[in-house]
Motif scaffolding. Structure first.
Motif, mmCIF file in Angstrom:
data_model
loop_
_atom_site.group_PDB
_atom_site.id
_atom_site.type_symbol
_atom_site.label_atom_id
_atom_site.label_comp_id
_atom_site.label_asym_id
_atom_site.label_seq_id
_atom_site.Cartn_x
_atom_site.Cartn_y
_atom_site.Cartn_z
ATOM 1 N N LYS A 77 31.344 38.687 -45.644
ATOM 2 C CA LYS A 77 31.285 38.751 -44.177
ATOM 3 C C LYS A 77 30.276 37.732 -43.663
ATOM 4 N N SER A 78 29.128 37.649 -44.345
ATOM 5 C CA SER A 78 28.111 36.715 -43.847
ATOM 6 C C SER A 78 28.562 35.269 -44.058
ATOM 7 N N VAL A 79 29.252 34.992 -45.151
ATOM 8 C CA VAL A 79 29.742 33.625 -45.398
ATOM 9 C C VAL A 79 30.735 33.198 -44.311
ATOM 10 N N PHE A 80 31.594 34.131 -43.887
ATOM 11 C CA PHE A 80 32.662 33.765 -42.950
ATOM 12 C C PHE A 80 32.364 34.167 -41.502
ATOM 13 N N GLY A 81 31.129 34.595 -41.249
ATOM 14 C CA GLY A 81 30.741 34.900 -39.869
ATOM 15 C C GLY A 81 31.393 36.159 -39.325
ATOM 16 N N LEU A 98 35.555 22.003 -40.666
ATOM 17 C CA LEU A 98 36.988 22.330 -40.693
ATOM 18 C C LEU A 98 37.249 23.828 -40.576
ATOM 19 N N PHE A 99 36.244 24.624 -40.953
ATOM 20 C CA PHE A 99 36.427 26.078 -40.955
ATOM 21 C C PHE A 99 35.953 26.720 -39.648
ATOM 22 N N LYS A 100 35.509 25.886 -38.695
ATOM 23 C CA LYS A 100 35.029 26.435 -37.422
ATOM 24 C C LYS A 100 36.136 27.260 -36.780
ATOM 25 N N GLY A 101 35.796 28.467 -36.392
ATOM 26 C CA GLY A 101 36.808 29.336 -35.783
ATOM 27 C C GLY A 101 37.292 30.409 -36.746
ATOM 28 N N ILE A 102 36.942 30.293 -38.008
ATOM 29 C CA ILE A 102 37.412 31.280 -38.981
ATOM 30 C C ILE A 102 36.828 32.658 -38.650
ATOM 31 N N GLU A 103 35.638 32.622 -38.016
ATOM 32 C CA GLU A 103 34.970 33.880 -37.647
ATOM 33 C C GLU A 103 35.691 34.584 -36.500
ATOM 34 N N MET A 104 36.647 33.907 -35.872
ATOM 35 C CA MET A 104 37.386 34.536 -34.774
ATOM 36 C C MET A 104 38.528 35.411 -35.276
ATOM 37 N N ALA A 105 38.838 35.307 -36.568
ATOM 38 C CA ALA A 105 39.984 36.043 -37.110
ATOM 39 C C ALA A 105 39.776 37.548 -37.024
ATOM 40 N N ASP A 106 40.862 38.279 -36.832
ATOM 41 C CA ASP A 106 40.813 39.739 -36.940
ATOM 42 C C ASP A 106 40.868 40.140 -38.401
ATOM 43 N N SER A 107 41.553 39.318 -39.196
ATOM 44 C CA SER A 107 41.613 39.602 -40.635
ATOM 45 C C SER A 107 41.655 38.285 -41.396
ATOM 46 N N PRO A 113 28.829 55.791 -57.082
ATOM 47 C CA PRO A 113 28.106 55.179 -55.951
ATOM 48 C C PRO A 113 27.649 53.763 -56.272
ATOM 49 N N GLY A 114 27.291 53.505 -57.528
ATOM 50 C CA GLY A 114 26.794 52.179 -57.892
ATOM 51 C C GLY A 114 27.904 51.139 -57.824
ATOM 52 N N ALA A 115 29.052 51.462 -58.394
ATOM 53 C CA ALA A 115 30.157 50.500 -58.392
ATOM 54 C C ALA A 115 30.600 50.204 -56.967
ATOM 55 N N VAL A 116 30.727 51.262 -56.157
ATOM 56 C CA VAL A 116 31.186 51.052 -54.781
ATOM 57 C C VAL A 116 30.135 50.278 -53.989
ATOM 58 N N THR A 117 28.859 50.541 -54.263
ATOM 59 C CA THR A 117 27.799 49.786 -53.581
ATOM 60 C C THR A 117 27.907 48.302 -53.936
ATOM 61 N N ILE A 118 28.144 48.012 -55.216
ATOM 62 C CA ILE A 118 28.291 46.615 -55.631
ATOM 63 C C ILE A 118 29.485 45.971 -54.914
ATOM 64 N N GLU A 119 30.601 46.681 -54.838
ATOM 65 C CA GLU A 119 31.783 46.100 -54.181
ATOM 66 C C GLU A 119 31.523 45.884 -52.693
ATOM 67 N N ASN A 120 30.862 46.872 -52.060
ATOM 68 C CA ASN A 120 30.578 46.707 -50.632
ATOM 69 C C ASN A 120 29.536 45.617 -50.388
ATOM 70 N N GLU A 121 28.638 45.468 -51.336
ATOM 71 C CA GLU A 121 27.638 44.401 -51.269
ATOM 72 C C GLU A 121 28.343 43.032 -51.279
ATOM 73 N N LEU A 122 29.321 42.880 -52.157
ATOM 74 C CA LEU A 122 30.076 41.624 -52.229
ATOM 75 C C LEU A 122 30.830 41.371 -50.918
ATOM 76 N N LEU A 123 31.416 42.450 -50.373
ATOM 77 C CA LEU A 123 32.143 42.295 -49.112
ATOM 78 C C LEU A 123 31.183 41.911 -47.988
ATOM 79 N N ASP A 124 29.971 42.494 -48.006
ATOM 80 C CA ASP A 124 28.961 42.128 -46.997
ATOM 81 C C ASP A 124 28.593 40.648 -47.125
ATOM 82 N N TRP A 125 28.465 40.211 -48.368
ATOM 83 C CA TRP A 125 28.155 38.792 -48.594
ATOM 84 C C TRP A 125 29.282 37.916 -48.027
#
Ligand SMILES: *Cc1c(COP(=O)(O)O)cnc(C)c1O
Length: 481
Positions: free
Chosen positions: A138-142, A287-296, A124-136
């Protein structure tokens, strides 16, 4: 029974070799530590590239035990000192890698604790750390919090996962394949073409769009191509943009393309493996405006976050689309099914996986984000500095780059310009003190610079200029000019 026990104990006596004692561990660690120090301290004085020959006899598997000292000596001479040195600040070719020390320490931790990072139930700890990074990320790229993601071995697998989700969302299969259309720049990374073949879409229609003069997708051309395909009864389903192409570092007009994707209900994929994290630089945010519109979206911490090779990431908004191919429940996994966190194994072809998140989490926590951003800002300014210096000594430059990849060539008359610059490149590779690579821009042979190593400093660029001047003199002499 006695015989069985004796046999087991005899084997234990041999297999205990695999668990060194504390004293042995200290000695082993010291040797590696001492090599690490020598390696890092001498990086600056060693070439970034050497075309040497590997003495494969030294790397041969041996039936006998060898000492760590012997093995480290062979490693240094046959591995670390050969070919391109990705750890060197003088690596200015392709897309340079990173290799920050504290990430290596995290790998060490992840390896000896051997956390099982595939399932939340396992660690649970390792997966929490990985999901935490992914959450970070997500917030960076909107991206919304509900998006899912995965830490992959690199950008290629990250792109593969994203394209698979796109395929499944739009049900591109069977007779639908040859009628479906993907739009992309001819400068898209070749792993996209590989992914298309791997996931059974080889017979799909690929539209390589015409680019504008800064090597970016022209949104008008894109709209026209889609309209034409619709008129022809085809099924446009995905557009792939790049947030930093490998060749020239160009960022496609992400927002304009996003609007077109929305209008036509296309899956919008953005490959930011090289350039993505430059979004952290204030000066580049626009320059990165619109990156948050991506599906992936694909981003590679082993590029623009200076982590050692082996860490990419993918973010995808549609969880069901990803789960269609990657979520699987086997009987022998029944204890491991828990819905508290997304399991990395449900977002990737991998089940058992290295706890690779730690190599990013630990450095980010230890150093804070600031030095990472400063390093990216530094790379941008070094690119400008390098271009200025090249211009002073007579080189022609490619267009002002979006990020830290650019190209240049030496203009000549009387000798074919491509032949001249190819020879110049050859001399530079022979020298090797700094490593640059080449590419072709509309059939023109050009020398490419890519500044992304955290060890590339202003002195590296000064050294590069000294080397280039030297090689230029050699090339001019070679052609008797
Ligand atoms: C490097 C790169 C890739 C491939 O990523 P790997 O980590 O090498 O697998 C994909 N796209 C772009 C734009 C890249 O620069």
């Amino acid at each position: 029974m006695k015989k069985l026990i004796d046999k087991i104990l005899a084997l234990e006596n041999i297999s205990k070799e695999l668990e060194p004692t504390k004293k042995e561990r200290n000695l082993l660690n010291q040797e590696v530590q001492s090599y690490a120090n020598t390696f890092i301290e001498t990086l600056k004085t060693k070439p970034a590239f050497s075309e040497g020959q590997v003495d494969s006899a030294k790397l041969k598997m041996s039936a006998n035990k060898q000492s760590l000292t012997t093995l480290l000596t062979s490693y240094a001479s046959e591995v670390a000192d050969q070919g391109i040195k990705p750890a060197s600040g003088g690596h200015l070719g392709y897309i340079p890698g990173g290799g920050i020390y504290t990430a290596a320490l995290a790998d060490f931790l992840a390896a000896f604790t051997n956390e099982y990072a595939g399932m939340y139930f396992g660690s649970p700890g390792a997966v929490t750390i990985e999901n935490e990074l992914l959450d970070w990320m997500k917030s960076v790229f909107g991206f919304p919090k509900e998006a899912i993601g995965n830490l992959t071995s690199g950008g290629s697998i990250a792109n593969l996962i994203a394209l698979t989700a796109a395929r499944d969302k739009h049900q591109v299969k069977n007779e639908r394949i040859p009628k479906s259309v993907i739009y992309m720049s001819p400068q898209v990374h070749h792993c996209i073409h590989k992914a298309i073949r791997i996931i059974g879409m080889e017979d799909i229609q690929v539209r390589l769009l015409k680019l504008d003069t800064s090597s970016k997708i022209d949104s008008k051309t894109l709209s026209e191509a889609i309209e034409q395909d619709l008129q022809d009864g085809l099924h446009p389903f995905m557009i792939i943009a790049s947030a930093g192409t490998t060749d020239t570092g160009a960022i496609d007009p992400l927002e304009e393309i996003g609007n077109i994707a929305k209008q036509h209900n296309l899956w919008y994929h953005i490959d930011g493996a090289y350039g993505g994290f430059f979004i952290l630089c204030d000066e580049k945010k626009e320059l990165f405006k619109g990156i948050e519109m991506a599906d992936s979206l694909v981003i590679d911490p082993h590029k623009s976050l200076f982590i050692p090779y082996g860490l990419g990431a993918v973010l995808i908004k549609d969880k069901e689309a990803v789960f269609h191919s990657h979520h699987y429940t086997a009987n022998y996994m029944q204890d491991a099914i828990m819905d508290m966190q997304i399991n990395p194994a449900d977002v990737s072809p991998e089940l058992t996986k290295h706890f690779r998140g730690l190599r990013l989490w630990l450095p980010l926590q230890l150093h804070g984000l600031e030095p990472f951003v400063a390093c990216l800002d530094e790379k941008l300014l070094l690119t400008t500095y390098f271009r200025n210096q090249l211009e002073i000594i007579g080189f022609k430059l490619g267009p002002e780059p979006d990020l830290s990849v650019s190209y240049f060539w030496y203009p000549v008359e009387g000798v074919d310009e491509n032949t001249f610059n190819e020879k110049l490149m050859e001399f530079m590779h022979q020298d090797g003190s700094v490593f640059l690579s080449s590419t072709r821009i509309e059939d023109k042979f050009v020398i490419r610079m890519a500044i992304l190593s955290f060890r590339t400093k202003i002195t590296t660029i000064d050294n590069a200029i000294v080397m280039i001047k030297k090689c230029l003199t050699l090339t001019i002499a070679h052609f008797g000019m």
